[in-house]
Each structure stands twice: as structure tokens, then as C-alpha cells.
Motif scaffolding. Structure first.
Motif, PDB file in Angstrom:
ATOM      1  N   VAL A 276       0.857  -1.194   0.000  1.00 48.16           N
ATOM      2  CA  VAL A 276       0.000   0.000   0.000  1.00 48.16           C
ATOM      3  C   VAL A 276       0.885   1.233   0.000  1.00 48.16           C
ATOM      4  CG1 VAL A 276      -1.834   1.256   1.194  1.00 48.16           C
ATOM      5  CG2 VAL A 276      -1.742  -1.247   1.345  1.00 48.16           C
ATOM      6  N   MET A 277       0.705   2.073  -0.994  1.00 41.64           N
ATOM      7  CA  MET A 277       1.487   3.325  -1.066  1.00 41.64           C
ATOM      8  C   MET A 277       0.637   4.462  -0.489  1.00 41.64           C
ATOM      9  SD  MET A 277       4.614   3.285  -2.172  1.00 41.64           S
ATOM     10  CE  MET A 277       4.814   4.988  -2.649  1.00 41.64           C
ATOM     11  N   ALA A 278       0.690   4.598   0.862  1.00 41.21           N
ATOM     12  CA  ALA A 278      -0.070   5.683   1.503  1.00 41.21           C
ATOM     13  C   ALA A 278       0.803   6.909   1.721  1.00 41.21           C
ATOM     14  CB  ALA A 278      -0.631   5.190   2.831  1.00 41.21           C
ATOM     15  N   ALA A 282       7.364  13.142  -2.662  1.00 40.35           N
ATOM     16  CA  ALA A 282       7.702  14.346  -3.441  1.00 40.35           C
ATOM     17  C   ALA A 282       7.782  13.975  -4.922  1.00 40.35           C
ATOM     18  CB  ALA A 282       9.057  14.882  -2.983  1.00 40.35           C
ATOM     19  N   ASP A 283       7.213  14.826  -5.756  1.00 36.26           N
ATOM     20  CA  ASP A 283       7.319  14.611  -7.203  1.00 36.26           C
ATOM     21  C   ASP A 283       8.549  15.304  -7.769  1.00 36.26           C
ATOM     22  OD1 ASP A 283       4.961  13.091  -7.555  1.00 36.26           O
ATOM     23  OD2 ASP A 283       3.788  14.927  -7.273  1.00 36.26           O
ATOM     24  N   PHE A 284       9.045  16.285  -7.028  1.00 37.95           N
ATOM     25  CA  PHE A 284      10.218  17.047  -7.479  1.00 37.95           C
ATOM     26  C   PHE A 284      11.184  17.181  -6.306  1.00 37.95           C
ATOM     27  CE2 PHE A 284       6.337  18.698  -9.412  1.00 37.95           C
ATOM     28  CZ  PHE A 284       6.612  18.530 -10.764  1.00 37.95           C
ATOM     29  N   SER A 310      11.268   9.608  -9.101  1.00 39.37           N
ATOM     30  CA  SER A 310      10.601   8.502  -9.802  1.00 39.37           C
ATOM     31  C   SER A 310       9.187   8.357  -9.271  1.00 39.37           C
ATOM     32  CB  SER A 310      11.291   7.170  -9.547  1.00 39.37           C
ATOM     33  OG  SER A 310      12.649   7.307  -9.446  1.00 39.37           O
ATOM     34  N   ASP A 311       8.325   7.806 -10.089  1.00 39.26           N
ATOM     35  CA  ASP A 311       6.989   7.431  -9.630  1.00 39.26           C
ATOM     36  C   ASP A 311       7.097   6.017  -9.053  1.00 39.26           C
ATOM     37  OD1 ASP A 311       4.367   6.480  -9.401  1.00 39.26           O
ATOM     38  OD2 ASP A 311       3.675   7.894 -10.921  1.00 39.26           O
ATOM     39  N   ILE A 312       7.140   5.945  -7.722  1.00 45.73           N
ATOM     40  CA  ILE A 312       7.408   4.657  -7.059  1.00 45.73           C
ATOM     41  C   ILE A 312       6.263   3.668  -7.310  1.00 45.73           C
ATOM     42  CG2 ILE A 312       7.939   3.529  -4.853  1.00 45.73           C
ATOM     43  CD1 ILE A 312       8.899   6.325  -3.878  1.00 45.73           C
ATOM     44  N   VAL A 328      -1.997  -1.312  -3.826  1.00 45.03           N
ATOM     45  CA  VAL A 328      -2.988  -0.267  -3.537  1.00 45.03           C
ATOM     46  C   VAL A 328      -2.285   1.087  -3.555  1.00 45.03           C
ATOM     47  CG1 VAL A 328      -4.705   0.579  -1.872  1.00 45.03           C
ATOM     48  CG2 VAL A 328      -4.182  -1.876  -1.996  1.00 45.03           C
ATOM     49  N   GLY A 329      -2.844   2.020  -4.316  1.00 45.57           N
ATOM     50  CA  GLY A 329      -2.312   3.376  -4.326  1.00 45.57           C
ATOM     51  C   GLY A 329      -3.298   4.340  -3.695  1.00 45.57           C
ATOM     52  N   PHE A 330      -2.827   5.522  -3.392  1.00 43.95           N
ATOM     53  CA  PHE A 330      -3.695   6.605  -2.913  1.00 43.95           C
ATOM     54  C   PHE A 330      -3.679   7.712  -3.950  1.00 43.95           C
ATOM     55  CE2 PHE A 330      -5.260   6.412   1.523  1.00 43.95           C
ATOM     56  CZ  PHE A 330      -4.859   5.120   1.810  1.00 43.95           C
ATOM     57  N   ALA A 331      -4.726   8.497  -3.998  1.00 45.25           N
ATOM     58  CA  ALA A 331      -4.722   9.665  -4.874  1.00 45.25           C
ATOM     59  C   ALA A 331      -5.084  10.875  -4.040  1.00 45.25           C
ATOM     60  CB  ALA A 331      -5.717   9.498  -6.007  1.00 45.25           C
ATOM     61  N   ALA A 332      -4.171  11.830  -3.967  1.00 46.49           N
ATOM     62  CA  ALA A 332      -4.440  13.087  -3.263  1.00 46.49           C
ATOM     63  C   ALA A 332      -4.846  14.101  -4.321  1.00 46.49           C
ATOM     64  CB  ALA A 332      -3.170  13.541  -2.539  1.00 46.49           C
ATOM     65  N   GLU A 333      -6.105  14.523  -4.283  1.00 43.67           N
ATOM     66  CA  GLU A 333      -6.602  15.430  -5.316  1.00 43.67           C
ATOM     67  C   GLU A 333      -7.253  16.655  -4.685  1.00 43.67           C
ATOM     68  OE1 GLU A 333      -5.777  14.707  -8.222  1.00 43.67           O
ATOM     69  OE2 GLU A 333      -5.593  12.536  -8.329  1.00 43.67           O
ATOM     70  N   THR A 334      -7.250  17.761  -5.416  1.00 48.13           N
ATOM     71  CA  THR A 334      -8.088  18.899  -5.030  1.00 48.13           C
ATOM     72  C   THR A 334      -9.071  19.086  -6.176  1.00 48.13           C
ATOM     73  OG1 THR A 334      -6.396  20.336  -5.953  1.00 48.13           O
ATOM     74  CG2 THR A 334      -6.391  20.095  -3.587  1.00 48.13           C
ATOM     75  N   ALA A 350      -5.848   4.598 -14.072  1.00 49.51           N
ATOM     76  CA  ALA A 350      -5.427   4.080 -15.380  1.00 49.51           C
ATOM     77  C   ALA A 350      -3.929   4.343 -15.580  1.00 49.51           C
ATOM     78  CB  ALA A 350      -6.240   4.746 -16.481  1.00 49.51           C
ATOM     79  N   ARG A 351      -3.466   5.532 -15.132  1.00 51.97           N
ATOM     80  CA  ARG A 351      -2.066   5.900 -15.315  1.00 51.97           C
ATOM     81  C   ARG A 351      -1.129   5.034 -14.476  1.00 51.97           C
ATOM     82  NH1 ARG A 351      -3.201  11.125 -14.426  1.00 51.97           N
ATOM     83  NH2 ARG A 351      -1.952  11.361 -12.534  1.00 51.97           N
ATOM     84  N   LYS A 352      -1.553   4.757 -13.235  1.00 59.34           N
ATOM     85  CA  LYS A 352      -0.663   4.051 -12.307  1.00 59.34           C
ATOM     86  C   LYS A 352      -0.718   2.537 -12.504  1.00 59.34           C
ATOM     87  CE  LYS A 352       0.367   7.730  -9.590  1.00 59.34           C
ATOM     88  NZ  LYS A 352       1.677   8.151  -9.121  1.00 59.34           N
ATOM     89  N   GLY A 353      -1.875   2.020 -12.894  1.00 64.05           N
ATOM     90  CA  GLY A 353      -1.992   0.583 -13.164  1.00 64.05           C
ATOM     91  C   GLY A 353      -2.079  -0.280 -11.918  1.00 64.05           C
TER      92      GLY A 353
HETATM   93  N1  CTP Z   1       3.463   8.258  -5.577  1.00 61.92           N
HETATM   94  C1  CTP Z   1       4.642   7.585  -5.827  1.00 61.92           C
HETATM   95  N2  CTP Z   1       5.725   8.269  -6.275  1.00 61.92           N
HETATM   96  C2  CTP Z   1       5.664   9.583  -6.503  1.00 61.92           C
HETATM   97  C3  CTP Z   1       4.462  10.295  -6.274  1.00 61.92           C
HETATM   98  C4  CTP Z   1       3.378   9.604  -5.798  1.00 61.92           C
HETATM   99  O1  CTP Z   1       4.677   6.374  -5.621  1.00 61.92           O
HETATM  100  N3  CTP Z   1       6.738  10.216  -6.933  1.00 61.92           N
HETATM  101  C5  CTP Z   1       2.303   7.476  -5.139  1.00 61.92           C
HETATM  102  C6  CTP Z   1       1.635   7.953  -3.848  1.00 61.92           C
HETATM  103  O2  CTP Z   1       2.162   7.279  -2.725  1.00 61.92           O
HETATM  104  C7  CTP Z   1       0.190   7.562  -4.092  1.00 61.92           C
HETATM  105  C8  CTP Z   1       0.040   7.698  -5.600  1.00 61.92           C
HETATM  106  O3  CTP Z   1       1.331   7.611  -6.139  1.00 61.92           O
HETATM  107  O4  CTP Z   1      -0.065   6.228  -3.749  1.00 61.92           O
HETATM  108  C9  CTP Z   1      -0.598   8.969  -6.073  1.00 61.92           C
HETATM  109  O5  CTP Z   1       0.037  10.081  -5.500  1.00 61.92           O
HETATM  110  P1  CTP Z   1      -0.513  11.543  -5.793  1.00 61.92           P
HETATM  111  O6  CTP Z   1       0.340  12.507  -5.046  1.00 61.92           O
HETATM  112  O7  CTP Z   1      -1.974  11.572  -5.622  1.00 61.92           O
HETATM  113  O8  CTP Z   1      -0.293  11.694  -7.353  1.00 61.92           O
HETATM  114  P2  CTP Z   1       0.958  11.892  -8.260  1.00 61.92           P
HETATM  115  O9  CTP Z   1       1.388  10.561  -8.768  1.00 61.92           O
HETATM  116  O10 CTP Z   1       1.995  12.662  -7.533  1.00 61.92           O
HETATM  117  O11 CTP Z   1       0.346  12.717  -9.469  1.00 61.92           O
HETATM  118  P3  CTP Z   1      -0.158  14.255  -9.493  1.00 61.92           P
HETATM  119  O12 CTP Z   1       0.784  15.030  -8.599  1.00 61.92           O
HETATM  120  O13 CTP Z   1      -0.043  14.612 -10.898  1.00 61.92           O
HETATM  121  O14 CTP Z   1      -1.561  14.256  -8.975  1.00 61.92           O
END
Ligand code: CTP
Length: 409
Positions: A276-278, A282-284, A310-312, A328-334, A350-353
Motif C-alpha cells: 500500500v502506497m499511503a 515528493a514529485d520534485f 521517480s513514480d514509485i 494499492v495506491g492513494f490519490a491526493a486530489e483537489t 489508469a495511469r498508475k496501473g
Molecule cells: N506516488 C509515488 N511516487 C511519486 C508520487 C506519488 O509512488 N513520486 C504514489 C503515492 O504514494 C500515491 C500515488 O502515487 O499512492 C498517487 O500520488 P498523488 O500525489 O496523488 O499523485 P501523483 O502521482 O503525484 O500525481 P499528481 O501530482 O499529478 O496528482
């Protein structure tokens, strides 16, 4: 439908505090007994001003426990709480909520609440002003943080001619909440599964002093770990920065940055049945400086160059062979509204699979740092389950229900 705790009938304590809605607790009592529960009613002294002991005893078919000193040789204030499978308090007045919050045990019902080791449901009823008072709000938040299910009161006509939020929730809804809990426990439907959960927020170093982080408190990940453990799983918590402690009994791997988290998750996922990726990852990240970035006298700012991490989650999905581990992934959205939230969730799934995506609206303070959340669980199989706002422990159990249904077939 009858509910039983294994070989025996479920034991419910129905606490009734002193509010006009006490008469509606008769209907709650009826619903519970008709569902096969043994119900002991514990009214407070104030509640007996509204509905007398004879009514409770006739409807429950059992003696009514009202007093710590009655049958003292049976130590009812300890026994009732210890032996109950679930405790329901309806109505829970502002006073009862305050006493429960502060561990005051000045009557039988509050003693029972202190000795309880089972789930507790509190169904508040009071005037709107009392419900909205900061003292009550804080008490409710604390009780929820401790894992009690405090239902939201309904809107509508109150005692007099006034109306607003504060009516006792529908008796049928209170009964349904109790039966839900009774059906769920005790459960060990995750027994034998190795579950890895990432939690908290990563921190990306800029220089030896500074970092870029996020608001994640780690509460949802910790509740997922606690509830998975209670359901029999072996749990590894990969903890980035968290404001809360990991629960006892889980293996903990501490990480700081997204890169640390990626390394840890990739290694653990290979030996896990469920991942579970809760974590809020950081994306950057800044390109780190080895020495402290100093300001000069010109008063000018600095520009921070950020590179992608990386997108883990996507990496975990790409790395698996066959169907294992279940991811299982989480999505944090506004989102502006529920429809947009759902659309964003579906496109992220769909993007994460991954197999399940838990979608939450993180606008304002609704999620980060809060003891509560409301989510929609989207399945790669097209399923969609909404979990209403509740304590993160309840959200976690809902997520495990969805996982167990799929992993256990
Ligand atoms: N996640 C991840 N690696 C990243 C960013 C996010 O594995 N670099 C995982 C989070 O743990 C979560 C899921 O991806 O389970 C979605 O994270 P979220 O922050 O909602 O989305 P992003 O993938 O960051 O996409 P965006 O910022 O475009 O909404």
C-alpha cells in the motif's frame, strides 16, 4: 439478520444519556434485540428522568444496570465494559461526550466506557449551539482520534420549535452501525499475509539545513498498519516523516527522501503479498547543495531548480511478475466537486496501473493531519466504493475489506 460472536450471541451495552432523544433509544434497543443481540441497558440518572427503568428492562428482557453500587459484588462497572462486544451510547449528550473525553468515571456508564476494550459508537443528540461549541468539537475530535465512532447528528427539528444540526441520527442507522461492527469482528481475514505500507511525507534535502516536505502526518498509514495487524497480517511500515508513532507490533523501516522510499519499497515489495502506497511522495526534488546556501547583502532571492523523482507506485506495478503483490495506491486530489474528484481518480488509476486506488480530496485541512477522512475506493475491475467521513481507522478497515475480498477471493 442475527449476529453472533462465534458460538454465542453478541453482547451489546446500550448506554443512554440524559436527553429528550432517550425515547428514541427504545427503537435502537428494539432493533438490536430483534437482530439477535443480548442488550444490557445502562441509563444515566438523568436519562431515567426521560424513560424509566421499567421500559428498558421490559424491552431488553434483562435487568437494567443503573448504578455502580447496585450488585457491587459482581463489579458491574468493570465486567460490563470488559465483556461487551460493542457499546452504543444513544443519545450521547454534550455532557456525556465531555466526561468520556476526559476519562471521568462518576457513574456506571462512564465507568463502563473506561473499562471497554471493544468498539464504541457514540450517537450525539443536543442543541445545535452545543454541538458547534469549540469544547464539544474538540471532545468529538479527540474521541474520534482514539478510535471511537462518533456519528454525525442529523439536521432537523430539535426539542422545541427550533431546528438545526443536533438531532439523534436515525435509530436504524445507529443499529446498522453496531451490526456492521459486530459482523466485522473479530476477524483475521488478513492472517498470513505479508503487507508493506508506506506512510508519512518524504523530505527532499536542498542543502544540509533545508528540505522540501509536505503536510502528510502519517496517520492514515499508521491506522492501516494497526488495523492490518489486528486482522492477522504481518506488517512492515516504511515510514517517511510522520507526526505520530508507529503502532507496536509492526516492523518499521525509517526513510527520509523519495529515493530512500523507492529503494525500501522495491526491496520489500518483492517479499510482500500486498503493498500500500499511503506515503505522500515528493514529485520534485532540489539538486542538493553540499554546503549551506548563504544569502548575500544584495537582498536578491534564489531560484531553486527542481528535478523529477521517480513514480514509485508505477515502478512497483511495472516490476511485479504476475498478480503479486496486490498493489494499492492513494490519490491526493483537489477537486471542485465529487464528479471531478472521481474523474481525476479514474484517470490516475489508469495511469498508475495499480489494483485499487483510494481517492481523497485533500483540499484545506480535510485530510492532512486530520484524524478523519472520506474516500472513494476505485478498483481496476471497475468497482467503486465510497466510504463516508469517519476516523482513519474506519477508512482503513474499509480498505482492508476491499483488499481481503480480492486477495482472498
Ligand atoms: N506516488 C509515488 N511516487 C511519486 C508520487 C506519488 O509512488 N513520486 C504514489 C503515492 O504514494 C500515491 C500515488 O502515487 O499512492 C498517487 O500520488 P498523488 O500525489 O496523488 O499523485 P501523483 O502521482 O503525484 O500525481 P499528481 O501530482 O499529478 O496528482
Amino acid at each position: 439478520m442475527d449476529v453472533d460472536a462465534g458460538e454465542r450471541r453478541s453482547r451489546v451495552v446500550l448506554g443512554v444519556a440524559g436527553g429528550i432523544a432517550a425515547y428514541k433509544a427504545c427503537e435502537v434497543l428494539r432493533g438490536l434485540t430483534e437482530s439477535g443481540c443480548d442488550v444490557t441497558v445502562v441509563p444515566t440518572a438523568a436519562a431515567l428522568n426521560f424513560v424509566g427503568a421499567a421500559t428498558w428492562s421490559a424491552l431488553s428482557g434483562r435487568p437494567v444496570a443503573t448504578d455502580v453500587w447496585q450488585d457491587a459484588h459482581r463489579v458491574p462497572h468493570v465486567r460490563l465494559g470488559q465483556e461487551a462486544d460493542v457499546i452504543v451510547v444513544a443519545p450521547a449528550t454534550a455532557d456525556l461526550l465531555a466526561r468520556a473525553t476526559h476519562g471521568i468515571a462518576d457513574d456506571l456508564l462512564t465507568n463502563v466506557l473506561l473499562t471497554a476494550r471493544c468498539p464504541v459508537i457514540l450517537a450525539p443528540a443536543m442543541h445545535t449551539e452545543m454541538w458547534e461549541h469549540p469544547a464539544t468539537r474538540r471532545n468529538v475530535a479527540l474521541l474520534r482520534e482514539r478510535g471511537m465512532l462518533v456519528l454525525d447528528p442529523a439536521d432537523g427539528r430539535l426539542t422545541g420549535t427550533d431546528s438545526g444540526k443536533g438531532r439523534l441520527p436515525q435509530p436504524a442507522a445507529i443499529v446498522a452501525a453496531a451490526l456492521d461492527i459486530l459482523r466485522r469482528q473479530p476477524t483475521d481475514d488478513l492472517r498470513g499475509l505479508r503487507i508493506a505500507i508506506s506512510s508519512g511525507g518524504t523530505r527532499e534535502a536542498w542543502d544540509p539545513v533545508r528540505f522540501i516536505g509536505n503536510h502528510s502526518s502519517g496517520r492514515q498509514g499508521v491506522e492501516l498498519a494497526r488495523t492490518a495487524l489486528a486482522r492477522g497480517a504481518h506488517v512492515t511500515l516504511v515510514a517517511a516523516h510522520m507526526d505520530v508513532d508507529p503502532p507496536a507490533g509492526v516492523d518499521v523501516v525509517r526513510v527520509t527522501s523519495a529515493a530512500d522510499l523507492e529503494r525500501a519499497m522495491m526491496a520489500i515489495a518483492a517479499q510482500s503479498d500486498v503493498v500500500v502506497m499511503a506515503a505522500a511522495v515528493a514529485d520534485f526534488r532540489p539538486v542538493p547543495e553540499s554546503t549551506k546556501v548563504k544569502k548575500d547583502d544584495s537582498g536578491s532571492g534564489v531560484t531553486l531548480d527542481l528535478e523529477r523523482t521517480s513514480d514509485i507506485l508505477a515502478g512497483l506495478v511495472a516490476a511485479r511478475t504476475g498478480a503479486a503483490p496486490f498493489i494499492v495506491g492513494f490519490a491526493a486530489e483537489t477537486a471542485a466537486d465529487a464528479a471531478e474528484l472521481l474523474a481525476l481518480g479514474k484517470s490516475k488509476l489508469a495511469r498508475k496501473g495499480c489494483d485499487l486506488l483510494v481517492v481523497n480530496d485533500v483540499a484545506a485541512d480535510a485530510v492532512f493531519g486530520s484524524p478523519e477522512n472520506a474516500v472513494v475506493i476505485l478498483g481496476a475491475d471497475g468497482s467503486q466504493v465510497a466510504l463516508p467521513r469517519q476516523a482513519k481507522a474506519g477508512i482503513s478497515d474499509g480498505i482492508w475489506d476491499a483488499v481481503a475480498a480480492r486477495v482472498r477471493g
